[in-house]
Design an enzyme around this catalytic site. Sequence first.
Site, PDB file in Angstrom:
ATOM      1  CG  HIS A  32      25.946  36.581  45.907  1.00  0.00           C
ATOM      2  ND1 HIS A  32      26.156  36.269  47.237  1.00  0.00           N
ATOM      3  CD2 HIS A  32      27.189  36.665  45.341  1.00  0.00           C
ATOM      4  CE1 HIS A  32      27.469  36.182  47.468  1.00  0.00           C
ATOM      5  NE2 HIS A  32      28.110  36.404  46.345  1.00  0.00           N
TER       6      HIS A  32
ATOM      7  CG  HIS B  28      30.673  40.712  46.250  1.00  0.00           C
ATOM      8  ND1 HIS B  28      31.724  40.483  45.388  1.00  0.00           N
ATOM      9  CD2 HIS B  28      30.287  39.502  46.682  1.00  0.00           C
ATOM     10  CE1 HIS B  28      31.934  39.185  45.278  1.00  0.00           C
ATOM     11  NE2 HIS B  28      31.071  38.554  46.067  1.00  0.00           N
TER      12      HIS B  28
ATOM     13  CD  GLU C  12      31.414  37.821  49.539  1.00  0.00           C
ATOM     14  OE1 GLU C  12      30.237  37.417  49.405  1.00  0.00           O
ATOM     15  OE2 GLU C  12      32.404  37.258  49.017  1.00  0.00           O
TER      16      GLU C  12
END
Length: 335
Positions: free
Chosen positions: A107, A181, A300
Amino acid sequence: MELFGLLPDGQVVNSFELINEKGMRVKGINYGAAIISLKVPNKEGELVDVVLGFDTLASYLDSFELAGAPYFGATVGRFAGRINKGEFDLNGESFYLNKNNNGHSLHGGINNFSQKIWKLEKITQGKNPSVSLSYVSPDKEENYPGELSVSLTYTLSEDNELSIEYKATTTKDTVVNLTHHSYFNLDGHQSTVLNQDLIVNASKVLEKTSENIPTGKFLELDNSAFDYKTAKKCPTNIDDTFVLDNKNEFAASLFNEANDLKMTVYTNQPAVHVYVGGSCQDIKGKNGVVYHPLSGICFETQNFPDAPNQNHFPSAVLRKGENYHQNTRYKFDLV
């Protein structure tokens, strides 16, 4: 716009709220460009907060110190998902990213976009209200090449649809993969998702290693446990990237029979990563609710994890002079 809190260095974090004419309300903050509340009218006209989150800035900051940071409602970048060993080659040069997940980069690395102060550029109210935010990631931030200029616009339509539009340009060739998210729960953030119906419009999923790194192979889903082309109850544990069959169709949907609320996900991205059952154990969330691994489900929408290292995956390279564009929509209906 209201004050939400102050960072330890004194930087101001503000909140914003969008309200459409049907009463749907979206609240966010410019820390991580995160959505902290998403209230949708149910069949009785009552507002249901369908995303997980925190009441205070301190809780958001503390959550990134956890072994498995939840990224509640955050904008994820510079690269969503994992990059194997935090390494990739581009234009004959090797790049070594900061590692933050079992020797891999996850991420965006240690101090990623989800922990940055985004600039609030513009807020419009009235019909189809929207808010635009921006962030400029310096060259070599987390060891990524190029200064990346990102803009993000949240729009709340009169059809109870939250649209997220991302744009980016770079001063050097780089890799980019942005996503949202939020953990969704159509029964309210104090409940469980296990009784909600999941559909994923995909016939393939990425094969992965025990460390959640794609092997490069695609697994057919027909008649498998991961075949969600027809509705099944949400699984107790899933952390997988589904290959979307058709960009002109919906990517996934979630339905809660208890209040007839349905959410449909649309995107121009090649995949949706579905996530349930992670590290959200005994995390104190909004209104004193204690979250657990089954409190929410993530959709996502993104490019494939580890795309910079897999030549047959859709390219994640953004060239200097080119424009990155990502669009995702979460549409809510009573059915």
